[in-house]
Design a protein around this motif. Structure first.
Motif, PDB file in Angstrom:
ATOM      1  N   ALA A 204       0.846  -1.201   0.000  1.00 21.45           N
ATOM      2  CA  ALA A 204       0.000   0.000   0.000  1.00 21.45           C
ATOM      3  C   ALA A 204       0.876   1.245   0.000  1.00 21.45           C
ATOM      4  CB  ALA A 204      -0.927  -0.019   1.215  1.00 21.45           C
ATOM      5  N   ARG A 205       1.370   1.621  -1.172  1.00 17.79           N
ATOM      6  CA  ARG A 205       2.289   2.766  -1.271  1.00 17.79           C
ATOM      7  C   ARG A 205       1.586   4.030  -1.763  1.00 17.79           C
ATOM      8  NH1 ARG A 205       5.854   1.781  -5.508  1.00 17.79           N
ATOM      9  NH2 ARG A 205       7.160   3.460  -4.727  1.00 17.79           N
ATOM     10  N   ALA A 206       0.424   3.840  -2.391  1.00 17.39           N
ATOM     11  CA  ALA A 206      -0.229   4.982  -3.055  1.00 17.39           C
ATOM     12  C   ALA A 206      -0.980   5.863  -2.060  1.00 17.39           C
ATOM     13  CB  ALA A 206      -1.205   4.455  -4.090  1.00 17.39           C
ATOM     14  N   ALA A 207      -1.263   7.100  -2.502  1.00 20.15           N
ATOM     15  CA  ALA A 207      -2.095   7.997  -1.694  1.00 20.15           C
ATOM     16  C   ALA A 207      -3.548   7.600  -1.919  1.00 20.15           C
ATOM     17  CB  ALA A 207      -1.866   9.437  -2.117  1.00 20.15           C
ATOM     18  N   THR A 208      -4.230   7.254  -0.847  1.00 16.20           N
ATOM     19  CA  THR A 208      -5.634   6.861  -0.980  1.00 16.20           C
ATOM     20  C   THR A 208      -6.484   8.112  -1.188  1.00 16.20           C
ATOM     21  OG1 THR A 208      -5.993   7.103   1.382  1.00 16.20           O
ATOM     22  CG2 THR A 208      -5.331   4.920   0.612  1.00 16.20           C
ATOM     23  N   LEU A 209      -7.702   7.903  -1.656  1.00 25.15           N
ATOM     24  CA  LEU A 209      -8.595   9.056  -1.832  1.00 25.15           C
ATOM     25  C   LEU A 209      -8.887   9.729  -0.492  1.00 25.15           C
ATOM     26  CD1 LEU A 209     -10.933   7.803  -4.638  1.00 25.15           C
ATOM     27  CD2 LEU A 209      -9.939  10.086  -4.529  1.00 25.15           C
ATOM     28  N   GLU A 210      -8.871   8.917   0.579  1.00 28.47           N
ATOM     29  CA  GLU A 210      -9.092   9.491   1.915  1.00 28.47           C
ATOM     30  C   GLU A 210      -7.957  10.459   2.253  1.00 28.47           C
ATOM     31  OE1 GLU A 210      -9.653   6.410   1.105  1.00 28.47           O
ATOM     32  OE2 GLU A 210     -11.559   5.776   1.977  1.00 28.47           O
ATOM     33  N   MET A 211      -6.728  10.091   1.874  1.00 36.62           N
ATOM     34  CA  MET A 211      -5.602  10.995   2.142  1.00 36.62           C
ATOM     35  C   MET A 211      -5.674  12.221   1.235  1.00 36.62           C
ATOM     36  SD  MET A 211      -1.487  10.343   1.945  1.00 36.62           S
ATOM     37  CE  MET A 211      -1.151   9.748   3.581  1.00 36.62           C
ATOM     38  N   LEU A 212      -6.011  12.001  -0.034  1.00 36.23           N
ATOM     39  CA  LEU A 212      -6.022  13.119  -0.980  1.00 36.23           C
ATOM     40  C   LEU A 212      -7.107  14.151  -0.653  1.00 36.23           C
ATOM     41  CD1 LEU A 212      -5.361  11.326  -4.399  1.00 36.23           C
ATOM     42  CD2 LEU A 212      -3.731  12.419  -2.871  1.00 36.23           C
ATOM     43  N   THR A 213      -8.170  13.711   0.007  1.00 34.98           N
ATOM     44  CA  THR A 213      -9.231  14.664   0.370  1.00 34.98           C
ATOM     45  C   THR A 213      -9.066  15.150   1.811  1.00 34.98           C
ATOM     46  OG1 THR A 213     -10.622  12.758   0.904  1.00 34.98           O
ATOM     47  CG2 THR A 213     -10.993  13.792  -1.231  1.00 34.98           C
ATOM     48  N   GLY A 214      -7.994  14.761   2.464  1.00 35.60           N
ATOM     49  CA  GLY A 214      -7.787  15.095   3.877  1.00 35.60           C
ATOM     50  C   GLY A 214      -7.030  16.395   4.081  1.00 35.60           C
ATOM     51  N   PRO A 215      -6.722  16.705   5.341  1.00 32.50           N
ATOM     52  CA  PRO A 215      -6.064  17.987   5.643  1.00 32.50           C
ATOM     53  C   PRO A 215      -4.588  18.027   5.283  1.00 32.50           C
ATOM     54  CG  PRO A 215      -6.420  16.727   7.656  1.00 32.50           C
ATOM     55  CD  PRO A 215      -7.091  15.967   6.562  1.00 32.50           C
ATOM     56  N   TRP A 216      -3.963  16.854   5.146  1.00 28.89           N
ATOM     57  CA  TRP A 216      -2.564  16.829   4.725  1.00 28.89           C
ATOM     58  C   TRP A 216      -2.244  15.520   4.012  1.00 28.89           C
ATOM     59  CZ3 TRP A 216      -3.252  18.260  10.103  1.00 28.89           C
ATOM     60  CH2 TRP A 216      -3.371  17.185  10.968  1.00 28.89           C
ATOM     61  N   ILE A 217      -1.215  15.587   3.180  1.00 32.48           N
ATOM     62  CA  ILE A 217      -0.759  14.411   2.431  1.00 32.48           C
ATOM     63  C   ILE A 217       0.672  14.168   2.874  1.00 32.48           C
ATOM     64  CG2 ILE A 217      -0.155  13.569   0.122  1.00 32.48           C
ATOM     65  CD1 ILE A 217      -2.405  15.456  -0.957  1.00 32.48           C
ATOM     66  N   VAL A 218       0.956  12.957   3.350  1.00 28.22           N
ATOM     67  CA  VAL A 218       2.301  12.694   3.881  1.00 28.22           C
ATOM     68  C   VAL A 218       3.026  11.704   2.970  1.00 28.22           C
ATOM     69  CG1 VAL A 218       3.643  12.000   5.902  1.00 28.22           C
ATOM     70  CG2 VAL A 218       1.377  13.013   6.206  1.00 28.22           C
ATOM     71  N   LEU A 219       4.111  12.180   2.375  1.00 28.25           N
ATOM     72  CA  LEU A 219       4.946  11.338   1.513  1.00 28.25           C
ATOM     73  C   LEU A 219       6.173  10.947   2.321  1.00 28.25           C
ATOM     74  CD1 LEU A 219       5.512  10.549  -1.625  1.00 28.25           C
ATOM     75  CD2 LEU A 219       7.044  12.508  -1.547  1.00 28.25           C
ATOM     76  N   SER A 220       6.492   9.653   2.357  1.00 29.77           N
ATOM     77  CA  SER A 220       7.702   9.252   3.081  1.00 29.77           C
ATOM     78  C   SER A 220       8.688   8.640   2.086  1.00 29.77           C
ATOM     79  CB  SER A 220       7.362   8.266   4.196  1.00 29.77           C
ATOM     80  OG  SER A 220       7.066   7.004   3.668  1.00 29.77           O
TER      81      SER A 220
END
Lengths: 325, 376
Positions: A204-220
Motif C-alpha cells: 500500500a504505497r499509493a495515496a488513498t482518496l481518503e488521504m487526498l481529500t484530507g487535511p494533509w498528504i504525507v509522503l515518506s
C-alpha cells in the motif's frame, strides 16, 4: 468523437501526471460503456467508465478500484442541476459495477479482493479553479440510495484539483532538486492506528482518496544517496491559528515522524500570510509544554517549513461535456 | 507530555468513541454530512456504526476535531450570556489596572488576555479548563473561554459575560476589584423579575420579544412555562371526602401536582390552544425561543432565546442570539447559520436595552418603587 478523444487524452494526463505521482495505476480500457445490471430501475442500457485506477489499501487486505467519471466545464457553466445527476449516475453505475461480470472482467485483477469506489472528477478548464464549487456541493442533494453498503463515492472539485496538481508539481520539483529520491523510493505514509494496523506496509504505497481529500498528504521516502529517511507533508489548511499548528505538530510527534536522521519538509499552499510566523509560535509553545526539552526543540527546529510559491492554476485545457451524465 | 490531558492529537479510537457515544446528537445524517463536506459520499444504507468507524479512520485536523466535538455537544448548551449594569462610568484605565491585578493572581491553568477594543469597550478573555473524568478522553477536557466585556457608556458601565458559574465568579472578582479601586461599592443592577407577579413575568417575555428595536416578531418556537405558587393545588381537605371519592381525589391531586413545568416546542406557540390552556391554569413563561425579522435591510431573520437561570424565582436573566436565516431575494436560508462573536455583540445591547425598558414599564404599571433591574 471529439468528446471521446478528449476523455482519452484526459485519462492519459491523469495517469501519467496527476494520479501517477500519487502512485495510482490504470487498469483496463478508457472511455468504455458496459451493460447495466438493472436497466428497469436505472432506465439506461449501459454505464460509462471513463477510466479506472487502482491502488492497494493500507488498513485492509483489499485493492481499491476507482471508477472515474471525468467532467470539465467553463467558468459559469456548472450548476447544481448538472452536478446532482452526475453524482446520481455514478452511484447507479457503482451499484452495477459490483454485480457486473463484464465490468469485473475488464478491470479487476483475479488475485485480490476488490473495493470499488466512484470518483467524479470535475475541473474548470478555463479558469484554473472555482471556489464556488464548494457552495454548489453543499447545495446539491443527490439521491444516492443505489449506492451499495460499504461503498463510497468521491467528488474532486476544481479546488481539490488545483491543490493536488500543485502537490504533484512540488513533488516533481523537489525530486528535480534532489531533495527527494526517485518514485521507487517513495511511498505515502500510513501509520498504525489504534483500531487498525497498516497490514499492507509493502504494497500500500499509493495515496488513498481518503488521504487526498484530507487535511494533509504525507509522503515518506528513503534517500539512497544520503542514506536518510524523510517525510514531505503537504499541509492544506489555512494556518491562521496556533492551536491548528499545535494539533498538527502533535500529530507529527504522536506518529514519531520527527526522528534523528530524518528530514521533514512541510509545504503549504495559499495559507494565511502570517502562517510561517504562527507555525513558529506553535513550535515555541509546544516546546514549552514539553518542559522546554532541548531534544524536542532541536527536532522541531529541524523541520523545513516553506510555501509552494510557483503556483499552477491551470490543470488542463481539455473540455469534456457535463451533459453526458 | 508532562500533563497527559494537554495532548492535542486525537486518535481514531478517541474520535470513534465520541461519535459512537453521541448517538442522539450525531445522527446518521450528520455523519453523512460530515463526510460530504470532504467530498466523500458514503452509502445511506450504511449503519451508524459503520459510518462512525469510517469517519474516525479519516485523517483529522484541529478544525475537523473541533467540528466533531461541537456536534457531539448538546446544541442547547450554546453559551447564553448575561449582564450586570454598574451605575457609574468607569475609565478604561481603571478596568485595565483591575484586570492586570486579577490576571497576576489567576491560577496557572487559567490564561487571561485583555485588550481595549475601542475607547469605550474593554475585553477580558479567561481561558480555563473544565475536566470530567467520567467521559472518554476527548470529552474529558473541554477548553472553555469566559469572554467578559466592559462597555462604557455615559453614566453606566455594562459587564457582559457568559451565563455560567465560572464567568460569574470571575465577574464578581473583577467587580470587587473595581469597588476597591473606587473605594466604594459601585451600585450594580441585573435583570431580576422576582418581585413581579406571574402574569407580569409572562408580560415581561411577551413584551421583550415584540418590542425589540429594529426587529419584528415572526415566530415563537419554544416556551417553558411553570405553575405559579398561588395556582398550585391546595392540600387535600380530608374531612370533606370519604372512601373511594377521597382516594380518587388524592390520585388526581397527586397527578396535578406533578405538572409543575411544561416545555412546548412548535410554531406560533403563544397563540396555540395548548399554551392558552396552560396560561389560564396559572402557568407563566420562564424561557422562550423566538425568531424576529430585521425591519431594515438586509431583512434577515434572527433566532433568539431568553430565560432565567432560576426560573421559579425569576433570577439570573440569560439570553443568546442563536443564529441567522439569511434573506436571499425574499427566500430565507433553510438552515440556521451561526453568527460571529462580533455580530452577536452588536445584537446583545438591543436585548439588554429592551429587557430593561420592558421591566421598568412593568414596574411603573404595577407601582413597584424600584427602577430598572434589581439592585445588587
Amino acid at each position: 468523437m471529439a468528446e471521446t478523444r478528449n476523455i482519452a487524452e484526459m485519462a492519459t494526463l491523469l495517469s501519467d501526471d496527476l494520479f501517477g505521482e500519487f502512485l495510482w495505476q490504470r487498469t483496463g480500457p478508457t472511455d468504455t460503456n458496459w451493460p447495466c445490471e438493472d436497466p428497469e430501475s436505472h432506465k439506461v442500457k449501459t454505464h460509462p467508465s471513463d477510466v479506472v485506477f487502482f491502488y492497494d489499501n493500507p488498513y485492509s487486505l483489499t485493492r481499491t478500484y476507482v471508477n472515474c467519471d471525468l467532467k470539465s466545464y467553463a467558468s459559469g457553466t456548472i450548476s447544481k442541476a448538472k452536478l446532482t445527476p452526475a453524482i446520481e449516475s455514478l452511484a447507479r453505475g457503482l451499484s452495477c459495477a459490483e454485480k457486473s461480470q463484464e465490468w469485473q472482467k475488464r478491470f479487476i485483477h483475479d488475485t485480490v479482493t476488490p473495493e470499488i469506489c466512484g470518483l467524479l472528477f470535475v475541473y474548470n478548464h478555463d479558469n484554473g479553479y472555482d471556489k464556488d464549487f464548494k457552495v454548489l456541493m453543499s447545495d446539491a442533494n443527490p439521491k444516492i440510495d443505489d449506492l451499495p453498503r460499504n461503498s463510497k463515492l468521491f467528488v474532486l472539485g476544481p479546488e481539490d484539483i488545483f491543490w493536488l496538481n500543485n502537490v504533484r508539481y512540488e513533488i516533481v520539483q523537489m525530486r528535480g532538486k534532489g531533495l527527494i529520491p526517485a518514485q521507487e523510493h517513495c511511498r505515502f505514509f500510513y501509520p498504525n492506528l489504534v483500531r487498525r494496523n497498516n497490514i499492507q506496509p509493502e504494497h500500500a504505497r499509493a495515496a488513498t482518496l481518503e488521504m487526498l481529500t484530507g487535511p494533509w498528504i504525507v509522503l515518506s521516502y528513503f534517500h539512497p544517496k544520503t542514506n536518510r529517511n524523510g517525510y514531505v507533508i503537504f499541509y492544506r489548511r489555512i494556518g491562521d491559528s496556533v492551536p491548528e499548528f499545535l494539533y498538527f505538530i502533535d500529530y507529527l510527534m504522536y506518529y514519531q515522524l520527527l526522528q534523528s536522521n530524518t528530514d521533514v519538509y512541510i509545504r503549504t499552499l495559499e495559507t494565511d500570510l502570517n502562517a510561517p510566523a504562527i507555525f513558529q509560535r506553535a513550535v515555541h509553545e509546544y516546546t514549552e509544554q514539553c518542559e522546554n526539552s532541548e531534544e524536542i526543540r532541536e527536532r522541531l527546529k529541524a523541520i523545513t517549513y516553506a510555501q509552494m510559491n510557483d503556483i499552477h492554476t491551470q490543470f488542463s485545457e481539455i473540455e469534456i461535456g457535463m451533459d453526458n451524465a | 507530555m508532562p500533563n497527559e490531558t494537554l495532548r492535542y492529537y486525537a486518535t481514531d479510537k478517541e474520535i470513534f468513541d465520541v461519535l459512537a457515544s453521541s448517538r442522539q446528537r450525531v445522527s446518521e445524517t450528520a455523519l453523512l454530512d460530515m463526510a460530504r463536506s470532504r467530498g466523500i459520499f458514503y452509502s445511506p444504507r450504511d449503519s451508524r456504526d459503520t459510518l462512525a468507524s469510517n469517519i474516525s479512520l479519516l485523517p483529522h485536523d484541529h478544525d475537523s476535531l473541533k467540528e466533531i466535538l461541537g456536534k457531539s455537544e448538546n446544541p442547547n448548551r450554546a453559551e447564553k450570556v448575561t449582564s450586570i449594569t454598574l451605575n457609574a462610568k468607569i475609565s478604561p484605565e481603571t478596568i485595565k489596572a483591575v484586570v492586570k491585578s486579577f490576571s497576576e493572581n489567576a491560577p496557572s491553568d487559567e490564561k487571561v488576555v485583555a485588550q481595549s477594543e475601542s475607547p469605550d469597550k474593554y475585553r477580558v478573555q479567561v481561558k480555563y479548563t473544565e475536566l470530567d473524568y467520567a467521559k472518554t478522553r476527548l470529552l474529558q477536557r473541554r477548553n472553555r473561554e469566559a469572554d467578559i466585556r466592559f462597555i462604557i457608556e455615559d453614566n453606566k458601565t455594562t459587564i457582559r459575560l457568559p451565563a455560567n458559574p465560572k464567568a460569574r465568579e470571575i465577574a464578581a472578582l473583577l467587580k470587587s476589584g473595581l469597588d476597591a479601586s473606587q473605594k466604594t461599592e459601585i451600585p450594580a443592577e441585573t435583570i431580576d423579575i422576582s418581585d413581579l407577579s406571574t402574569d407580569e413575568r409572562t408580560l415581561f417575555f411577551t413584551n421583550l420579544i415584540s418590542t425589540m428595536d429594529g426587529y419584528e416578531l415572526r415566530d415563537v418556537m419554544n416556551v417553558k412555562v411553570q405553575i405559579g405558587s398561588a395556582s398550585k393545588s391546595p392540600p387535600l381537605e380530608d374531612e370533606e371526602k370519604n372512601g373511594e371519592e377521597q382516594e380518587d381525589a388524592a390520585i388526581t391531586q397527586t397527578m396535578l401536582s406533578v405538572v409543575e413545568d411544561v416545555a412546548l416546542h412548535g410554531k406560533a406557540l403563544l397563540v396555540s390552544a395548548e399554551y392558552q390552556l396552560l396560561k389560564d391554569k396559572g402557568f407563566f413563561i420562564t424561557s422562550i425561543t423566538w425568531k424576529a425579522q430585521q425591519t431594515k435591510s438586509p431583512f434577515n431573520i434572527v433566532e433568539y432565546d431568553a430565560g432565567f437561570e432560576e426560573p421559579e424565582e425569576g433570577r439570573g436573566f440569560r439570553y443568546n442570539v442563536r443564529g441567522l436565516y439569511r434573506n436571499r431575494d425574499g427566500e430565507f436560508t433553510k438552515t440556521m447559520q451561526a453568527l460571529s462573536a462580533a455580530h452577536k455583540e452588536e445584537i446583545f445591547p438591543i436585548i439588554e436595552r429592551t429587557a430593561l425598558r420592558v421591566l421598568e414599564a412593568l414596574r411603573k404599571k404595577a407601582d413597584i418603587p424600584q427602577q430598572g433591574g434589581e439592585q445588587q
